[in-house]
Design a protein around this motif. Structure first.
Motif, mmCIF file in Angstrom:
data_model
loop_
_atom_site.group_PDB
_atom_site.id
_atom_site.type_symbol
_atom_site.label_atom_id
_atom_site.label_comp_id
_atom_site.label_asym_id
_atom_site.label_seq_id
_atom_site.Cartn_x
_atom_site.Cartn_y
_atom_site.Cartn_z
ATOM 1 N N PHE A 66 -41.463 -17.798 5.836
ATOM 2 C CA PHE A 66 -42.433 -17.119 6.823
ATOM 3 C C PHE A 66 -43.412 -18.141 7.463
ATOM 4 O O PHE A 66 -42.617 -19.377 7.423
ATOM 5 C CB PHE A 66 -43.697 -16.810 5.016
ATOM 6 N N PRO A 67 -44.098 -18.166 8.665
ATOM 7 C CA PRO A 67 -44.544 -18.652 8.837
ATOM 8 C C PRO A 67 -45.769 -18.822 8.253
ATOM 9 O O PRO A 67 -46.893 -18.547 7.053
ATOM 10 C CB PRO A 67 -45.020 -18.387 10.593
ATOM 11 N N ASP A 68 -46.545 -20.564 8.764
ATOM 12 C CA ASP A 68 -48.164 -20.998 8.398
ATOM 13 C C ASP A 68 -49.395 -20.478 9.284
ATOM 14 O O ASP A 68 -48.451 -19.895 9.919
ATOM 15 C CB ASP A 68 -47.946 -22.344 7.844
ATOM 16 N N ARG A 69 -50.263 -20.639 8.691
ATOM 17 C CA ARG A 69 -51.104 -20.593 9.876
ATOM 18 C C ARG A 69 -51.272 -20.713 11.631
ATOM 19 O O ARG A 69 -51.527 -20.436 12.107
ATOM 20 C CB ARG A 69 -52.715 -20.766 9.342
ATOM 21 N N LYS A 70 -50.093 -21.963 11.880
ATOM 22 C CA LYS A 70 -50.042 -22.251 13.144
ATOM 23 C C LYS A 70 -48.967 -21.671 13.632
ATOM 24 O O LYS A 70 -48.381 -21.877 14.878
ATOM 25 C CB LYS A 70 -49.857 -23.531 13.244
ATOM 26 N N GLY A 71 -48.378 -20.662 12.537
ATOM 27 C CA GLY A 71 -46.938 -19.900 12.803
ATOM 28 C C GLY A 71 -45.739 -21.302 13.102
ATOM 29 O O GLY A 71 -44.767 -20.580 13.207
ATOM 30 N N ARG A 72 -46.253 -22.198 12.909
ATOM 31 C CA ARG A 72 -43.928 -22.425 11.627
ATOM 32 C C ARG A 72 -43.727 -22.372 10.921
ATOM 33 O O ARG A 72 -44.697 -21.725 9.532
ATOM 34 C CB ARG A 72 -45.145 -23.976 11.795
ATOM 35 N N ALA A 73 -42.342 -22.253 11.125
ATOM 36 C CA ALA A 73 -41.629 -21.725 10.315
ATOM 37 C C ALA A 73 -41.679 -22.488 8.814
ATOM 38 O O ALA A 73 -41.367 -23.640 8.662
ATOM 39 C CB ALA A 73 -39.860 -21.898 10.595
ATOM 40 N N CYS A 74 -41.865 -21.861 7.979
ATOM 41 C CA CYS A 74 -41.885 -22.483 6.219
ATOM 42 C C CYS A 74 -41.412 -22.148 5.446
ATOM 43 O O CYS A 74 -40.752 -20.612 5.629
ATOM 44 C CB CYS A 74 -43.661 -22.905 5.764
#
Length: 185
Positions: free
Chosen positions: A35-43
């Motif tokens: 899923f993306p984090d709040r900044k849109g990074r793929a986690c």
């Protein structure tokens, strides 16, 4: 049994890029809770631990030539639950980091066998298992299997990679194997 290993505490949440880079096109990529984090990074929630040791081997070694590490980590796979393999599971593992993957492989295999033997577990060793993870050298590794578990008989998986070697034991499946053989832990 003293393995001379240090404990490593692993996070449950990590960058998806680590597993894309280290596991390549293997089946694990489709099995991640991503899923993306709040900044849109793929986690993702970590699906296994070896990729973290590979990516951070310099930090783990901290200037040493070689070192061994053990861990107990919660791991997560987005897949259909199986006997002893659930979407959230516990992995006990060992990683031997250093410049000689073949020596690390022998250390890992010896330690794994000693651990299972000390438990009294009867198992079959496949020393040339195709592990399905692209970071293993030549795509090969080893597996320990307990026939009493039927189709889901793999209890341990491991192998050598560029930065060292290691193995992971699914604790839920290990518990089923001990029960199937009438062994009280």
């Amino acid at each position: 049994m003293d393995a001379g290993a240090e404990e490593a505490i692993l996070p449950a949440l990590w960058s998806q890029d680590t597993f894309v880079a280290k596991a390549g096109g293997s089946e694990i990529l489709e099995q991640m809770w991503a899923f993306p984090d709040r900044k849109g990074r793929a986690c993702c929630l970590i699906p296994e631990a070896t990729a973290l040791f590979q990516e951070r081997s310099r930090e783990f070694l901290n200037g040493r030539r070689e070192a061994g590490f053990f861990y107990i980590a919660r791991c997560y796979r987005y897949e259909r639950p199986q006997a002893g393999r659930y979407r959230e599971f516990t992995q006990l593992g060992f990683e031997s980091l250093g410049p000689d993957p073949s020596a690390a492989f022998e250390r890992s295999l010896t330690l794994c066998r000693g651990f299972l033997d000390n438990l009294g577990l009867r198992y079959e060793l496949d020393g040339a298992a195709k592990r399905g993870l692209s970071y293993y050298l030549g795509g090969a590794g080893f597996e320990m299997r307990v026939p009493e578990l039927g189709a889901q008989k793999q209890v341990v998986g491991g192998g050598a990679y560029q930065e060292g070697s290691g193995f992971g034991i699914g604790l839920e499946r290990l518990a089923l194997a001990l029960e199937a053989q009438g062994i009280q832990p």
